[in-house]
Write an enzyme that holds these catalytic residues in place. Structure first.
Site, PDB file in Angstrom:
ATOM      1  N   HIS A  91       0.894  -1.156   0.000  1.00 38.37           N
ATOM      2  CA  HIS A  91       0.000   0.000   0.000  1.00 38.37           C
ATOM      3  C   HIS A  91       0.933   1.207   0.000  1.00 38.37           C
ATOM      4  O   HIS A  91       1.461   1.583   1.049  1.00 38.37           O
ATOM      5  CB  HIS A  91      -0.894   0.042   1.236  1.00 38.37           C
ATOM      6  CG  HIS A  91      -1.636  -1.242   1.502  1.00 38.37           C
ATOM      7  ND1 HIS A  91      -2.767  -1.597   0.800  1.00 38.37           N
ATOM      8  CD2 HIS A  91      -1.415  -2.243   2.374  1.00 38.37           C
ATOM      9  CE1 HIS A  91      -3.213  -2.759   1.249  1.00 38.37           C
ATOM     10  NE2 HIS A  91      -2.409  -3.180   2.205  1.00 38.37           N
ATOM     11  N   ARG A 112      -4.727   2.198  12.212  1.00 40.98           N
ATOM     12  CA  ARG A 112      -5.580   2.382  11.034  1.00 40.98           C
ATOM     13  C   ARG A 112      -6.135   3.803  10.988  1.00 40.98           C
ATOM     14  O   ARG A 112      -6.280   4.389   9.907  1.00 40.98           O
ATOM     15  CB  ARG A 112      -6.719   1.354  11.068  1.00 40.98           C
ATOM     16  CG  ARG A 112      -7.482   1.275   9.761  1.00 40.98           C
ATOM     17  CD  ARG A 112      -8.511   0.164   9.768  1.00 40.98           C
ATOM     18  NE  ARG A 112      -9.672   0.506  10.574  1.00 40.98           N
ATOM     19  CZ  ARG A 112     -10.903   0.013  10.362  1.00 40.98           C
ATOM     20  NH1 ARG A 112     -11.107  -0.853   9.395  1.00 40.98           N
ATOM     21  NH2 ARG A 112     -11.907   0.348  11.129  1.00 40.98           N
ATOM     22  N   HIS A 244     -11.041  -6.772  -0.631  1.00 35.66           N
ATOM     23  CA  HIS A 244     -10.196  -6.212   0.430  1.00 35.66           C
ATOM     24  C   HIS A 244     -10.088  -7.177   1.600  1.00 35.66           C
ATOM     25  O   HIS A 244      -8.995  -7.481   2.079  1.00 35.66           O
ATOM     26  CB  HIS A 244     -10.721  -4.855   0.918  1.00 35.66           C
ATOM     27  CG  HIS A 244      -9.904  -4.296   2.043  1.00 35.66           C
ATOM     28  ND1 HIS A 244     -10.078  -4.681   3.359  1.00 35.66           N
ATOM     29  CD2 HIS A 244      -8.881  -3.416   2.047  1.00 35.66           C
ATOM     30  CE1 HIS A 244      -9.194  -4.053   4.120  1.00 35.66           C
ATOM     31  NE2 HIS A 244      -8.452  -3.287   3.338  1.00 35.66           N
ATOM     32  N   ARG A 247     -14.248  -8.385   5.965  1.00 34.57           N
ATOM     33  CA  ARG A 247     -14.818  -7.231   6.680  1.00 34.57           C
ATOM     34  C   ARG A 247     -15.410  -6.223   5.705  1.00 34.57           C
ATOM     35  O   ARG A 247     -16.423  -5.596   5.967  1.00 34.57           O
ATOM     36  CB  ARG A 247     -13.720  -6.521   7.495  1.00 34.57           C
ATOM     37  CG  ARG A 247     -13.235  -7.270   8.690  1.00 34.57           C
ATOM     38  CD  ARG A 247     -12.211  -6.437   9.469  1.00 34.57           C
ATOM     39  NE  ARG A 247     -10.877  -6.504   8.890  1.00 34.57           N
ATOM     40  CZ  ARG A 247     -10.223  -5.480   8.383  1.00 34.57           C
ATOM     41  NH1 ARG A 247     -10.771  -4.288   8.363  1.00 34.57           N
ATOM     42  NH2 ARG A 247      -9.010  -5.639   7.876  1.00 34.57           N
ATOM     43  N   HIS A 271      -6.920  -9.752   1.734  1.00 36.78           N
ATOM     44  CA  HIS A 271      -6.436  -9.845   3.118  1.00 36.78           C
ATOM     45  C   HIS A 271      -7.211 -10.964   3.803  1.00 36.78           C
ATOM     46  O   HIS A 271      -8.431 -11.078   3.625  1.00 36.78           O
ATOM     47  CB  HIS A 271      -6.724  -8.552   3.882  1.00 36.78           C
ATOM     48  CG  HIS A 271      -5.909  -7.370   3.454  1.00 36.78           C
ATOM     49  ND1 HIS A 271      -6.473  -6.172   3.069  1.00 36.78           N
ATOM     50  CD2 HIS A 271      -4.573  -7.186   3.385  1.00 36.78           C
ATOM     51  CE1 HIS A 271      -5.520  -5.297   2.780  1.00 36.78           C
ATOM     52  NE2 HIS A 271      -4.346  -5.895   2.950  1.00 36.78           N
ATOM     53  N   GLU A 274      -6.071 -11.408   9.329  1.00 29.61           N
ATOM     54  CA  GLU A 274      -4.933 -10.688   9.912  1.00 29.61           C
ATOM     55  C   GLU A 274      -5.163 -10.463  11.397  1.00 29.61           C
ATOM     56  O   GLU A 274      -4.217 -10.433  12.184  1.00 29.61           O
ATOM     57  CB  GLU A 274      -4.751  -9.338   9.202  1.00 29.61           C
ATOM     58  CG  GLU A 274      -3.563  -8.529   9.722  1.00 29.61           C
ATOM     59  CD  GLU A 274      -3.343  -7.230   8.964  1.00 29.61           C
ATOM     60  OE1 GLU A 274      -4.191  -6.880   8.116  1.00 29.61           O
ATOM     61  OE2 GLU A 274      -2.323  -6.571   9.210  1.00 29.61           O
ATOM     62  N   HIS A 308      -1.422 -12.418   4.647  1.00 32.49           N
ATOM     63  CA  HIS A 308      -1.284 -12.590   6.104  1.00 32.49           C
ATOM     64  C   HIS A 308      -1.637 -14.015   6.537  1.00 32.49           C
ATOM     65  O   HIS A 308      -0.759 -14.766   6.912  1.00 32.49           O
ATOM     66  CB  HIS A 308      -2.097 -11.574   6.917  1.00 32.49           C
ATOM     67  CG  HIS A 308      -1.800 -10.147   6.586  1.00 32.49           C
ATOM     68  ND1 HIS A 308      -0.525  -9.634   6.628  1.00 32.49           N
ATOM     69  CD2 HIS A 308      -2.617  -9.128   6.186  1.00 32.49           C
ATOM     70  CE1 HIS A 308      -0.562  -8.346   6.286  1.00 32.49           C
ATOM     71  NE2 HIS A 308      -1.815  -8.033   6.002  1.00 32.49           N
ATOM     72  N   ASP A 359       3.945  -4.536   2.466  1.00 30.94           N
ATOM     73  CA  ASP A 359       2.643  -4.129   2.978  1.00 30.94           C
ATOM     74  C   ASP A 359       2.610  -2.662   3.412  1.00 30.94           C
ATOM     75  O   ASP A 359       2.491  -1.770   2.580  1.00 30.94           O
ATOM     76  CB  ASP A 359       2.251  -5.072   4.130  1.00 30.94           C
ATOM     77  CG  ASP A 359       0.811  -4.902   4.584  1.00 30.94           C
ATOM     78  OD1 ASP A 359       0.080  -4.104   3.984  1.00 30.94           O
ATOM     79  OD2 ASP A 359       0.395  -5.590   5.535  1.00 30.94           O
TER      80      ASP A 359
HETATM   81 ZN   LIG Z   1      -2.393  -4.941   3.270  1.00 28.10          ZN
END
Ligand SMILES: [Zn+2]
Length: 486
Positions: A91, A112, A244, A247, A271, A274, A308, A359
């Site tokens: 990212h 985050r 993504h 979630r 993802h 994680e 992950h 990442d």
């Molecule tokens: Zn990521």
């Protein structure tokens, strides 16, 4: 030239060779390098390797060639030469957070929030400026291909740019200007979180920039990127797609993403597990783990990479390995965010190839990512030797390229894309390395700072430890300063 896409990318000075060194040998248009040591797919580390490339591909690789026997104009590569490295999970904008998030305490979730603050300040121009500096830092670390897991699609408040793919196109251009290849992994991100009742929270605040409304509209925007039937976006860029996470994408929205992967032969990334909280919410909402949920909708398989997989159970591991789904570990980020240590040995033993990503870019150093996979296993199991240097080097090179849709890259072999990374063996960290264990020395003690030369598609991008296209520290400082200013 291999790295000239459309637009400004074509104007990048990558094709120049300012020092006039290492250009095509006279007459025949073939570039030649003579590596003191090179790691080859057959035979491992070999001495005196004469490597020839025409255009962007290797045409000949021969070991045990004495220095006096190489053709005139051949460039010597001291140290250990590896194929180009692939950073399978990036990212780019997270790079702006490096260091500043280390003060104080917090969790993945507080981190985050900081990440969202940076995201809220980026526009296409500033994102291009930042991403090209970040990708140039990657090039200096020996990374010749980046998988950009891209979800910062829209303007503030979710307002669409005139070209809805303006941010993605900025990333494609950034890679060209930095001299590396990119797989733009266009990511569907629809929800701000998953409740225990299975309800998905709406996007809010900075997250509004991530969302397309539903996966049908996400797919329309992705089609508008204009990839060809092979998923190519430019000579240096190809398309990938991503869910993504469980979630952020309800299972009923996943099918158009999977269909898009099939339509273009594009890699599909996600993802996965994680955080324990993700597992708990998924179990409460759907009665299955995130791995099982992805399996149920048909999202797993050899073209899929899960990122992950830190908190997967034995059944999940069987599903991942049995489907040959690729595992991407990001150990420095997983450590930085206190995620935990994922079961890399178990997942790969079950059948999944291993790949690596930096990442969040807490550091950009694939050699460190590689050894941390093994060192993490040692700390958990009390045993050494789950992953040797060869397995880790494959994760950082050929396997990484394959999971990004570039199976023709990541090996020094005739026909492969002509990408080379030369690691000096005369640095304080690596001096004294023997030829017999040079790969072990580089993987377990080398760093990005030991990378001296990088060739992408037959063309020099880094020489003598210096990026030929830009002042990378200056470019990073210029790009990051305004993003962090209060
Ligand atoms: Zn990521």
């Amino acid at each position: 030239m291999p790295l000239t896409g459309d637009g400004a990318a074509a104007g990048a000075p990558a094709a120049q060779d300012p020092a006039g060194r290492g250009g095509p040998a006279a007459g025949d248009g073939v570039r030649r390098w003579h590596a003191d040591l090179a790691w080859l797919p057959v035979g491992g580390v070999r001495p005196g390797v004469l490597i020839e490339a025409a255009g962007e591909r290797f045409v000949s690789v021969r070991a045990d060639v004495r220095r006096g026997d190489v053709p005139p104009g051949t460039v010597r590569l001291p140290g250990l030469t590896l194929p180009g490295l692939a950073n399978s999970h990036s990212h780019a904008f997270h790079r702006a957070l490096r260091g500043s998030t280390q003060a104080g305490q917090g969790t993945f979730w507080t981190w985050r929030e900081r990440m969202y603050q940076v995201a809220s300040r980026l526009e296409p121009d500033s994102y291009l400026t930042l991403a090209r500096a970040v990708y140039a830092e990657m090039a200096m670390a020996g990374i010749t291909c980046v998988g950009e897991f891209h979800y910062l699609h829209h303007g503030a408040g979710g307002v669409r740019y005139a070209d809805q793919n303006q941010m993605g196109r900025a990333l494609i251009e950034a890679a060209a200007q930095a001299g590396v290849r990119i797989t733009l992994i266009d990511t569907c991100y629809l929800s701000g979180g998953l409740g225990n009742d299975g309800s998905h929270e709406p996007l809010a605040g900075p997250q509004l920039r991530f969302g397309d409304g539903d996966s049908g509209r996400w797919a329309q925007r992705v089609h508008a990127l204009g990839a060809d039937h092979h998923g190519m976006l430019a000579a240096h860029a190809r398309l990938g797609v991503a869910i993504h996470s469980v979630r952020a994408v309800p299972p009923g929205q996943m099918h158009p993403i999977i269909a898009c992967s099939h339509a273009y032969g594009a890699p599909l990334h996600a993802h996965l597990s994680e955080q324990i909280a993700e597992n708990q919410a998924c179990l409460a909402a759907y009665g299955v783990t995130p791995t099982r949920l992805l399996d149920r909708v048909g999202a797993l398989g050899p073209r899929t990479t899960v990122v992950h997989a830190t908190h997967v159970n034995g059944g999940d591991i069987d599903v991942l390995g049995g489907s040959r789904t690729v595992l991407c570990m990001c150990p420095t980020t997983e450590a930085d965010l206190a995620d935990g240590v994922g079961p890399a040995r178990a997942v790969t033993s079950a059948g999944s190839p291993l790949t690596l990503g930096s990442d969040s870019h807490a550091v950009i150093d694939l050699l460190e990512e590689a050894r941390r996979v093994e060192l993490g296993e040692r700390l958990i199991t009390g045993q050494r030797g789950s992953f040797g240097a060869t397995a880790l080097a494959r994760a950082a090179s050929v396997a990484g390229h394959a999971c990004l849709g570039w199976p023709e890259a990541g090996e020094i072999a005739p026909g492969a894309l002509a990408d080379l990374v030369t690691v000096a063996l005369d640095t304080p960290r690596l001096a004294g390395a023997s030829a017999a264990t040079a790969l072990e020395s580089v993987i377990f003690a080398g760093t990005a700072a030991d990378v001296r030369g990088v060739v992408v598609g037959g063309r020099d991008v880094v020489r003598d430890g210096r990026h030929l296209l830009m002042d990378v520290p200056g470019a990073l400082a210029t790009a990051i300063g305004p993003l962090l200013a209060s």
